[in-house]
Scaffold this motif. Structure first.
Motif, PDB file in Angstrom:
ATOM      1  N   ALA A  20       0.828  -1.212   0.000  1.00  0.00           N
ATOM      2  CA  ALA A  20       0.000   0.000   0.000  1.00  0.00           C
ATOM      3  C   ALA A  20       0.857   1.255   0.000  1.00  0.00           C
ATOM      4  O   ALA A  20       0.539   2.248  -0.667  1.00  0.00           O
ATOM      5  CB  ALA A  20      -0.923  -0.010   1.217  1.00  0.00           C
ATOM      6  N   LEU A  21       1.983   1.214   0.740  1.00  0.00           N
ATOM      7  CA  LEU A  21       2.887   2.365   0.783  1.00  0.00           C
ATOM      8  C   LEU A  21       3.504   2.625  -0.582  1.00  0.00           C
ATOM      9  O   LEU A  21       3.564   3.772  -1.048  1.00  0.00           O
ATOM     10  CB  LEU A  21       3.985   2.122   1.822  1.00  0.00           C
ATOM     11  CG  LEU A  21       5.103   3.165   1.880  1.00  0.00           C
ATOM     12  CD1 LEU A  21       4.547   4.547   2.208  1.00  0.00           C
ATOM     13  CD2 LEU A  21       6.165   2.759   2.895  1.00  0.00           C
ATOM     14  N   LEU A  22       3.966   1.574  -1.255  1.00  0.00           N
ATOM     15  CA  LEU A  22       4.554   1.749  -2.578  1.00  0.00           C
ATOM     16  C   LEU A  22       3.530   2.333  -3.554  1.00  0.00           C
ATOM     17  O   LEU A  22       3.858   3.205  -4.370  1.00  0.00           O
ATOM     18  CB  LEU A  22       5.090   0.415  -3.101  1.00  0.00           C
ATOM     19  CG  LEU A  22       6.225  -0.227  -2.285  1.00  0.00           C
ATOM     20  CD1 LEU A  22       6.649  -1.544  -2.930  1.00  0.00           C
ATOM     21  CD2 LEU A  22       7.403   0.708  -2.130  1.00  0.00           C
ATOM     22  N   ALA A  23       2.299   1.870  -3.459  1.00  0.00           N
ATOM     23  CA  ALA A  23       1.245   2.395  -4.333  1.00  0.00           C
ATOM     24  C   ALA A  23       0.977   3.870  -4.030  1.00  0.00           C
ATOM     25  O   ALA A  23       0.780   4.682  -4.951  1.00  0.00           O
ATOM     26  CB  ALA A  23      -0.027   1.578  -4.164  1.00  0.00           C
ATOM     27  N   GLU A  24       1.000   4.232  -2.739  1.00  0.00           N
ATOM     28  CA  GLU A  24       0.751   5.622  -2.366  1.00  0.00           C
ATOM     29  C   GLU A  24       1.881   6.534  -2.855  1.00  0.00           C
ATOM     30  O   GLU A  24       1.630   7.660  -3.310  1.00  0.00           O
ATOM     31  CB  GLU A  24       0.598   5.735  -0.850  1.00  0.00           C
ATOM     32  CG  GLU A  24       0.184   7.118  -0.384  1.00  0.00           C
ATOM     33  CD  GLU A  24      -0.142   7.196   1.094  1.00  0.00           C
ATOM     34  OE1 GLU A  24      -0.564   8.273   1.558  1.00  0.00           O
ATOM     35  OE2 GLU A  24       0.034   6.168   1.805  1.00  0.00           O
ATOM     36  N   ILE A  25       3.106   6.069  -2.765  1.00  0.00           N
ATOM     37  CA  ILE A  25       4.246   6.854  -3.256  1.00  0.00           C
ATOM     38  C   ILE A  25       4.110   7.084  -4.759  1.00  0.00           C
ATOM     39  O   ILE A  25       4.293   8.208  -5.254  1.00  0.00           O
ATOM     40  CB  ILE A  25       5.571   6.141  -2.931  1.00  0.00           C
ATOM     41  CG1 ILE A  25       5.855   6.203  -1.425  1.00  0.00           C
ATOM     42  CG2 ILE A  25       6.725   6.775  -3.709  1.00  0.00           C
ATOM     43  CD1 ILE A  25       7.021   5.337  -0.981  1.00  0.00           C
ATOM     44  N   ARG A  26       3.791   6.028  -5.488  1.00  0.00           N
ATOM     45  CA  ARG A  26       3.651   6.165  -6.947  1.00  0.00           C
ATOM     46  C   ARG A  26       2.505   7.113  -7.301  1.00  0.00           C
ATOM     47  O   ARG A  26       2.613   7.905  -8.244  1.00  0.00           O
ATOM     48  CB  ARG A  26       3.452   4.788  -7.576  1.00  0.00           C
ATOM     49  CG  ARG A  26       4.724   3.946  -7.565  1.00  0.00           C
ATOM     50  CD  ARG A  26       4.590   2.657  -8.363  1.00  0.00           C
ATOM     51  NE  ARG A  26       5.898   2.081  -8.629  1.00  0.00           N
ATOM     52  CZ  ARG A  26       6.436   1.075  -7.935  1.00  0.00           C
ATOM     53  NH1 ARG A  26       5.756   0.511  -6.941  1.00  0.00           N
ATOM     54  NH2 ARG A  26       7.652   0.628  -8.243  1.00  0.00           N
ATOM     55  N   GLN A  27       1.427   7.064  -6.543  1.00  0.00           N
ATOM     56  CA  GLN A  27       0.319   7.976  -6.803  1.00  0.00           C
ATOM     57  C   GLN A  27       0.711   9.420  -6.512  1.00  0.00           C
ATOM     58  O   GLN A  27       0.337  10.341  -7.246  1.00  0.00           O
ATOM     59  CB  GLN A  27      -0.890   7.578  -5.943  1.00  0.00           C
ATOM     60  CG  GLN A  27      -2.137   8.432  -6.144  1.00  0.00           C
ATOM     61  CD  GLN A  27      -2.694   8.352  -7.549  1.00  0.00           C
ATOM     62  OE1 GLN A  27      -2.439   7.390  -8.283  1.00  0.00           O
ATOM     63  NE2 GLN A  27      -3.463   9.354  -7.958  1.00  0.00           N
ATOM     64  N   PHE A  28       1.497   9.625  -5.460  1.00  0.00           N
ATOM     65  CA  PHE A  28       1.978  10.966  -5.100  1.00  0.00           C
ATOM     66  C   PHE A  28       2.725  11.588  -6.273  1.00  0.00           C
ATOM     67  O   PHE A  28       2.499  12.750  -6.642  1.00  0.00           O
ATOM     68  CB  PHE A  28       2.885  10.854  -3.870  1.00  0.00           C
ATOM     69  CG  PHE A  28       3.490  12.148  -3.395  1.00  0.00           C
ATOM     70  CD1 PHE A  28       2.829  12.942  -2.473  1.00  0.00           C
ATOM     71  CD2 PHE A  28       4.745  12.571  -3.841  1.00  0.00           C
ATOM     72  CE1 PHE A  28       3.386  14.131  -2.016  1.00  0.00           C
ATOM     73  CE2 PHE A  28       5.312  13.751  -3.391  1.00  0.00           C
ATOM     74  CZ  PHE A  28       4.628  14.537  -2.479  1.00  0.00           C
ATOM     75  N   PHE A  29       3.609  10.816  -6.898  1.00  0.00           N
ATOM     76  CA  PHE A  29       4.401  11.358  -7.999  1.00  0.00           C
ATOM     77  C   PHE A  29       3.621  11.404  -9.311  1.00  0.00           C
ATOM     78  O   PHE A  29       3.867  12.284 -10.143  1.00  0.00           O
ATOM     79  CB  PHE A  29       5.706  10.582  -8.142  1.00  0.00           C
ATOM     80  CG  PHE A  29       6.678  10.863  -7.036  1.00  0.00           C
ATOM     81  CD1 PHE A  29       7.265  12.111  -6.916  1.00  0.00           C
ATOM     82  CD2 PHE A  29       6.984   9.896  -6.094  1.00  0.00           C
ATOM     83  CE1 PHE A  29       8.148  12.394  -5.883  1.00  0.00           C
ATOM     84  CE2 PHE A  29       7.857  10.162  -5.056  1.00  0.00           C
ATOM     85  CZ  PHE A  29       8.438  11.418  -4.949  1.00  0.00           C
ATOM     86  N   ALA A  30       2.682  10.496  -9.498  1.00  0.00           N
ATOM     87  CA  ALA A  30       1.847  10.555 -10.697  1.00  0.00           C
ATOM     88  C   ALA A  30       1.025  11.844 -10.713  1.00  0.00           C
ATOM     89  O   ALA A  30       0.891  12.497 -11.760  1.00  0.00           O
ATOM     90  CB  ALA A  30       0.928   9.339 -10.766  1.00  0.00           C
TER      91      ALA A  30
END
Length: 317
Positions: A20-30
């Motif tokens: 979930a953390l990795l997905a949240e990081i990727r969404q932050f930068f997207a």
């Protein structure tokens, strides 16, 4: 070896938190239109940093090294014109194992073209506040922290004053080698725990700790390294720079690192001269930062050890 040594060390709940953390990081930068990139984790060049050791391996019959960070490759991409970018993946460092370290770890590193370190500090704070749900953020200079806690100026204090401060503040079985080691010991053994529970952004480091950051005079005229570190509850999470773009200065620093390593008995490996070439070609003005994702997950989930958030740490790998 025990009968259950095949099992992951981290719980399944922790591993789901990681996903979930990795997905949240990727969404932050997207959302911010920062491009995810892949770079090699095996290279024929090693880090020259005097305080970091590369893991040596063999690749196609010759010596190679596992990447201690994606920095050099990302900067080559920046020089090629890729623009704002980030890497989220594995990095490797020799001899780093313990409650806060594992030789193989997950690193987030990103670069913002046209930004300086101050602007990037704000984005780091945004990311940490979002993920950790903490909104107590303090920004202070390296000098301010030393003056507040130890009543000395780390930029102008004599070598003897720093050595005396180390002797007074901690019980060591050895004497520090130099000024830089005195400062590092005071930071890790005394000042980190004085930062408080919130997010601390520490900036304007001593010039002799510039690494790959620009060195620019501050308001008092003192040359300072335009770099910063982010801490949460005294735990270091991120290290950022207003990036050096001067190829001649970069080469000088690489050569100085190699000389320091040789003098102190550390292994001397081939350094990344292609970064010097990339700077000569024209890497854009930018700021960059590297952040330890495993430590971030420790804080986000309330875990006490890095082994609690890694499925197979070195003991089980």
């Amino acid at each position: 070896m025990t009968a259950d040594s095949w099992r992951p060390v981290a719980t399944l709940a922790a591993l789901r938190q990681r996903a979930a953390l990795l997905a949240e990081i990727r969404q932050f930068f997207a959302q911010r239109q920062v491009l995810e990139t892949e770079v090699p984790v095996i290279s024929r060049r090693a880090t020259s940093d005097p305080h970091i050791e590369s893991i040596t391996t063999q690749c196609v019959g010759t010596a190679a090294y596992l990447a201690t960070s994606p920095e050099f490759a990302l900067k080559r991409l920046l020089a090629a014109g890729i623009g704002d970018c980030y890497y989220l993946g594995k990095a490797f460092r020799q001899g780093e194992a313990g409650r806060r370290h594992n030789p193989e770890f997950t690193m987030l590193e990103w670069y913002r073209c046209g930004w300086d370190d101050r602007r990037l500090m704000d984005e780091v704070a945004d990311l940490l506040c979002q993920i950790l749900g903490r909104h107590q953020v303090q920004s202070l200079s390296y000098r301010e922290l030393f003056q507040r806690e130890l009543q000395l100026d780390p930029h102008s204090a004599s070598d003897q004053a720093l050595a005396s401060c180390v002797e007074r503040e901690m019980d060591l079985a050895f004497a520090p080698n130099d000024r830089s080691e005195c400062l590092d010991l005071l930071m890790s053994h005394r000042l980190e725990r004085a930062m408080g529970a919130g997010i601390t952004l520490l900036y304007d480091f001593p010039a002799n700790q510039a690494a790959l950051a620009k060195v620019i005079p501050d308001k008092s005229g003192t040359p300072v390294a335009r770099r910063f570190e982010a801490y949460v509850g005294g735990l270091e999470l991120a290290n950022g720079y207003w990036e050096l773009t001067d190829s001649a200065e970069q080469l000088r620093r690489f050569e100085a690192d190699q000389a320091y390593r040789k003098k102190n008995g550390s292994a001397v490996h081939p350094f990344e001269e292609r970064l010097v070439m990339a700077l000569q070609a024209g890497m854009p003005e930018c700021a960059g930062v590297a952040l330890g994702v495993d430590r971030l997950l420790m804080l986000a989930g309330g875990y006490k050890s890095i082994e609690d958030v890694i499925a197979f740490p070195i003991e089980r790998a």
